[in-house]
Design a protein around this motif. Structure first.
Motif, PDB file in Angstrom:
ATOM      1  N   PRO A 141     -17.776  -9.229  21.284  1.00  0.00           N
ATOM      2  CA  PRO A 141     -17.264  -9.471  19.921  1.00  0.00           C
ATOM      3  C   PRO A 141     -15.760  -9.676  19.897  1.00  0.00           C
ATOM      4  CG  PRO A 141     -17.756  -7.155  20.233  1.00  0.00           C
ATOM      5  CD  PRO A 141     -18.253  -7.848  21.470  1.00  0.00           C
ATOM      6  N   SER A 142     -15.318 -10.556  18.995  1.00  0.00           N
ATOM      7  CA  SER A 142     -13.880 -10.736  18.791  1.00  0.00           C
ATOM      8  C   SER A 142     -13.387  -9.908  17.612  1.00  0.00           C
ATOM      9  CB  SER A 142     -13.552 -12.216  18.552  1.00  0.00           C
ATOM     10  OG  SER A 142     -14.267 -12.710  17.427  1.00  0.00           O
ATOM     11  N   ARG A 143     -14.307  -9.597  16.670  1.00  0.00           N
ATOM     12  CA  ARG A 143     -13.968  -8.771  15.520  1.00  0.00           C
ATOM     13  C   ARG A 143     -15.047  -7.724  15.288  1.00  0.00           C
ATOM     14  NH1 ARG A 143     -11.300 -12.498  10.643  1.00  0.00           N
ATOM     15  NH2 ARG A 143      -9.251 -12.724  11.628  1.00  0.00           N
ATOM     16  N   VAL A 144     -14.632  -6.582  14.775  1.00  0.00           N
ATOM     17  CA  VAL A 144     -15.557  -5.506  14.408  1.00  0.00           C
ATOM     18  C   VAL A 144     -15.178  -5.010  13.020  1.00  0.00           C
ATOM     19  CG1 VAL A 144     -16.058  -4.774  16.765  1.00  0.00           C
ATOM     20  CG2 VAL A 144     -14.087  -3.802  15.558  1.00  0.00           C
ATOM     21  N   LEU A 145     -16.079  -4.256  12.386  1.00  0.00           N
ATOM     22  CA  LEU A 145     -15.833  -3.774  11.032  1.00  0.00           C
ATOM     23  C   LEU A 145     -15.127  -2.421  11.057  1.00  0.00           C
ATOM     24  CD1 LEU A 145     -16.379  -4.551   8.049  1.00  0.00           C
ATOM     25  CD2 LEU A 145     -18.324  -2.974   8.135  1.00  0.00           C
ATOM     26  N   ARG A 146     -14.087  -2.295  10.241  1.00  0.00           N
ATOM     27  CA  ARG A 146     -13.385  -1.045  10.066  1.00  0.00           C
ATOM     28  C   ARG A 146     -13.076  -0.832   8.581  1.00  0.00           C
ATOM     29  NH1 ARG A 146     -15.012  -0.347  14.512  1.00  0.00           N
ATOM     30  NH2 ARG A 146     -13.791   0.010  16.420  1.00  0.00           N
ATOM     31  N   THR A 147     -12.700   0.396   8.235  1.00  0.00           N
ATOM     32  CA  THR A 147     -12.162   0.714   6.916  1.00  0.00           C
ATOM     33  C   THR A 147     -10.641   0.716   7.010  1.00  0.00           C
ATOM     34  OG1 THR A 147     -14.075   2.118   6.434  1.00  0.00           O
ATOM     35  CG2 THR A 147     -12.123   2.426   5.068  1.00  0.00           C
ATOM     36  N   LEU A 148      -9.978   0.229   5.981  1.00  0.00           N
ATOM     37  CA  LEU A 148      -8.525   0.329   5.890  1.00  0.00           C
ATOM     38  C   LEU A 148      -8.168   1.324   4.795  1.00  0.00           C
ATOM     39  CD1 LEU A 148      -7.323  -3.391   6.130  1.00  0.00           C
ATOM     40  CD2 LEU A 148      -7.706  -1.733   7.978  1.00  0.00           C
ATOM     41  N   VAL A 149      -7.240   2.229   5.101  1.00  0.00           N
ATOM     42  CA  VAL A 149      -6.714   3.191   4.123  1.00  0.00           C
ATOM     43  C   VAL A 149      -5.334   2.696   3.700  1.00  0.00           C
ATOM     44  CG1 VAL A 149      -6.102   5.587   3.688  1.00  0.00           C
ATOM     45  CG2 VAL A 149      -7.997   5.047   5.254  1.00  0.00           C
ATOM     46  N   TRP A 150      -5.190   2.344   2.425  1.00  0.00           N
ATOM     47  CA  TRP A 150      -3.966   1.723   1.939  1.00  0.00           C
ATOM     48  C   TRP A 150      -2.905   2.787   1.617  1.00  0.00           C
ATOM     49  CZ3 TRP A 150      -4.847  -3.191  -1.493  1.00  0.00           C
ATOM     50  CH2 TRP A 150      -5.811  -4.000  -0.891  1.00  0.00           C
ATOM     51  N   ASN A 151      -1.664   2.450   1.878  1.00  0.00           N
ATOM     52  CA  ASN A 151      -0.551   3.361   1.639  1.00  0.00           C
ATOM     53  C   ASN A 151      -0.387   3.614   0.141  1.00  0.00           C
ATOM     54  OD1 ASN A 151       2.569   3.578   0.935  1.00  0.00           O
ATOM     55  ND2 ASN A 151       2.245   4.490   2.954  1.00  0.00           N
ATOM     56  N   ALA A 152      -0.370   4.876  -0.256  1.00  0.00           N
ATOM     57  CA  ALA A 152      -0.348   5.241  -1.670  1.00  0.00           C
ATOM     58  C   ALA A 152       0.926   4.760  -2.363  1.00  0.00           C
ATOM     59  CB  ALA A 152      -0.498   6.754  -1.815  1.00  0.00           C
ATOM     60  N   ASP A 153       2.080   4.865  -1.712  1.00  0.00           N
ATOM     61  CA  ASP A 153       3.335   4.451  -2.340  1.00  0.00           C
ATOM     62  C   ASP A 153       3.348   2.946  -2.590  1.00  0.00           C
ATOM     63  OD1 ASP A 153       4.318   7.039  -2.366  1.00  0.00           O
ATOM     64  OD2 ASP A 153       5.310   6.832  -0.421  1.00  0.00           O
ATOM     65  N   ASP A 154       2.833   2.184  -1.640  1.00  0.00           N
ATOM     66  CA  ASP A 154       2.817   0.729  -1.799  1.00  0.00           C
ATOM     67  C   ASP A 154       1.852   0.308  -2.905  1.00  0.00           C
ATOM     68  OD1 ASP A 154       4.606   0.661   0.268  1.00  0.00           O
ATOM     69  OD2 ASP A 154       3.168  -0.018   1.784  1.00  0.00           O
ATOM     70  N   VAL A 155       0.696   0.988  -2.980  1.00  0.00           N
ATOM     71  CA  VAL A 155      -0.256   0.696  -4.055  1.00  0.00           C
ATOM     72  C   VAL A 155       0.361   1.040  -5.408  1.00  0.00           C
ATOM     73  CG1 VAL A 155      -2.461   1.372  -5.076  1.00  0.00           C
ATOM     74  CG2 VAL A 155      -2.309   0.963  -2.618  1.00  0.00           C
ATOM     75  N   THR A 156       1.028   2.184  -5.486  1.00  0.00           N
ATOM     76  CA  THR A 156       1.667   2.600  -6.734  1.00  0.00           C
ATOM     77  C   THR A 156       2.682   1.579  -7.199  1.00  0.00           C
ATOM     78  OG1 THR A 156       1.361   4.929  -6.157  1.00  0.00           O
ATOM     79  CG2 THR A 156       3.013   4.431  -7.828  1.00  0.00           C
ATOM     80  N   ASP A 157       3.367   0.946  -6.275  1.00  0.00           N
ATOM     81  CA  ASP A 157       4.388  -0.044  -6.638  1.00  0.00           C
ATOM     82  C   ASP A 157       3.769  -1.271  -7.302  1.00  0.00           C
ATOM     83  OD1 ASP A 157       7.263  -0.768  -6.479  1.00  0.00           O
ATOM     84  OD2 ASP A 157       6.474  -2.442  -5.297  1.00  0.00           O
ATOM     85  N   VAL A 158       2.533  -1.606  -6.933  1.00  0.00           N
ATOM     86  CA  VAL A 158       1.833  -2.724  -7.587  1.00  0.00           C
ATOM     87  C   VAL A 158       1.663  -2.427  -9.073  1.00  0.00           C
ATOM     88  CG1 VAL A 158      -0.319  -4.026  -7.706  1.00  0.00           C
ATOM     89  CG2 VAL A 158       0.654  -3.433  -5.477  1.00  0.00           C
ATOM     90  N   TYR A 159       1.258  -1.207  -9.395  1.00  0.00           N
ATOM     91  CA  TYR A 159       1.089  -0.832 -10.800  1.00  0.00           C
ATOM     92  C   TYR A 159       2.437  -0.672 -11.499  1.00  0.00           C
ATOM     93  CZ  TYR A 159      -3.787  -0.054  -9.604  1.00  0.00           C
ATOM     94  OH  TYR A 159      -5.079  -0.224  -9.174  1.00  0.00           O
ATOM     95  N   ALA A 160       3.427  -0.154 -10.786  1.00  0.00           N
ATOM     96  CA  ALA A 160       4.750   0.031 -11.377  1.00  0.00           C
ATOM     97  C   ALA A 160       5.369  -1.297 -11.807  1.00  0.00           C
ATOM     98  CB  ALA A 160       5.672   0.755 -10.392  1.00  0.00           C
ATOM     99  N   SER A 161       5.032  -2.368 -11.116  1.00  0.00           N
ATOM    100  CA  SER A 161       5.605  -3.678 -11.463  1.00  0.00           C
ATOM    101  C   SER A 161       5.210  -4.106 -12.870  1.00  0.00           C
ATOM    102  CB  SER A 161       5.172  -4.738 -10.441  1.00  0.00           C
ATOM    103  OG  SER A 161       3.800  -5.097 -10.602  1.00  0.00           O
TER     104      SER A 161
END
Length: 429
Positions: free
Chosen positions: A306-326
């Protein structure tokens, strides 16, 4: 019929909709906790069902699904996956054997297999049916079922097997399976008794904290337990010249209220095929056990290396918060809106995943888990960057919007520990 990526990115009208009925019953936060803390009831009755009968049914499925059928007993179910000639997923669903020559397939794959049955020259008859599917899952799910049917014979049911259960005076089928990664059953039977079964389960579950799953939260359990979903994590591989006849057949078979799939996100795909996925990329390698099926050469080679496999990504809370802050910064153009807990429009939201500025994966199923207090997504990712704990970047934003680079960490898929196969009698005590 030709479909372009631009057409799928720009729907004629944007609207929120749900295959799961009411958007919320209590709140999505409360409902998100239910299948981990108490129990939940979810309604998947919108799925299609087809009966396949005759001496050549397994020959048909061997030709057009990736599974092995050499051991398939009456009362057993299989997760069947259908691929195109390139080994990309067309449809998938659950096939249950109810008799020597009697099988039911739940999901869109019934249309693909009906299409192939009409052309294969095999002794197979196909009939569409209308069943309900109610998923009852969570730590208290077995207690609810015990209250409804004290006989308890179903407690000896193995994972992915069906047992009879009596609810509200009706004997229905209880498939030991679900999408939450918790113990539970799918209750199945004729649509005309659906409401009686639903009401009886919900009433019996009151003392055990049962919650109804609304449309806002229903696919968060897919995300936490790593169950990729059509039109959310992949586009079905049916938009090619060699599937044009089937595409016409499929679209003509859909009811008027069926919704199309649309694409959103930062991933810069130019061809629809870039949004197709193989079973390997979706974490389904263990199901690929057949040989000689359509797409076998390409898929078996990919499974071996395989060249790709499935994983979960955990997103950085501060960066996500900045999306809403905008949204609250006057004079500043805000980032693409990040709906909560997930996109409600039924889009395949595909975002670039990068490492050192290089594309290494595609993020899909982005959603907020109140149980984990984290923003998560699924991601087919290059093997070289798939190690748990690896740092990557998700590029958030629709084309034309300001892009936000969100730090993320590679984690296991499923992210939530899977309890599907727990000892039911131990749980019941």
């Amino acid at each position: 019929m030709k479909f372009s990526v631009d057409e799928m990115r720009t729907p004629p009208e944007v609207y929120a909709w749900s295959r799961f009925g009411q958007q919320e019953y209590t709140t999505f936060l409360d409902e998100n906790l239910s299948w981990q803390e108490t129990c939940s009831i979810g309604d998947w009755s919108f799925l299609w069902q087809h009966w396949f009968r005759g001496p050549d049914v397994l020959e048909l499925f061997s030709r057009f699904s990736v599974n092995d059928y050499s051991r398939f007993a009456i009362g057993q179910s299989k997760h069947v996956i259908h691929t195109n000639a390139d080994g990309k997923v067309i449809h998938e669903g659950i096939l249950t054997r109810f008799g020597d020559e009697e099988f039911m397939l739940h999901g869109r794959g019934g249309f693909w297999m009906r299409f192939q049955a009409e052309r294969a020259g095999l002794l197979v008859s196909v009939e569409q049916d209308d069943w309900f599917i109610l998923q009852v899952s969570g730590p208290n799910a077995i207690k609810v079922l015990q209250k409804l049917d004290p006989s308890e014979g179903y407690l000896d049911t193995k994972y992915m097997w069906v047992a009879p259960i009596t609810i509200a005076g009706h004997q229905v089928h209880a498939l030991r399976q679900g999408m939450s990664g918790e113990v539970g059953f799918e209750l199945q039977g004729p649509a005309e008794i659906r409401q009686k079964i639903y009401d009886a389960v919900f009433e019996a579950g009151q003392e055990f904290g049962i919650r109804r799953m609304g449309g806002r939260i229903s696919l968060i359990n897919h995300l936490q337990a790593s169950y990729p979903t059509i039109a959310t994590d992949y586009i079905p591989a049916i938009f090619e010249p060699d599937t044009a006849e089937y595409l016409d057949f499929f679209l003509s078979s859909m009811p008027p209220n069926a919704k199309p799939a649309y694409i959103a996100g930062s991933y810069p795909g130019k061809e629809i095929s870039e949004y197709y996925r193989s079973p390997v990329e979706l974490g389904w390698s263990k199901v690929v056990l057949g040989s000689g099926f359509l797409g076998a050469e390409a898929l078996l080679a990919e499974k071996a290396d395989p060249s790709r496999v499935l994983r979960t990504l955990v997103w950085n809370a501060d960066d996500v918060t900045d999306v809403y802050a905008s949204l609250l910064r006057p004079g500043e153009r805000n980032h693409t809106f990040m709906d909560m807990p997930r996109d409600q429009k039924g889009f395949m939201w595909a975002d670039r995943v990068e490492a050192d500025g290089k594309l290494v994966g595609v993020s899909t199923s982005r959603g907020y888990s109140y149980w984990f207090r984290q923003m998560l997504s699924l991601c087919p990712i290059d093997v070289a960057h798939a190690g748990l704990g690896t740092d990557v970047t998700v590029v958030w934003g629709n084309p034309g919007d300001p892009e936000k680079r969100i730090r993320a960490t590679v984690a296991a898929a499923p992210y939530k520990p899977n309890k599907n196969a727990a000892d039911l009698r131990a749980v019941a005590r």
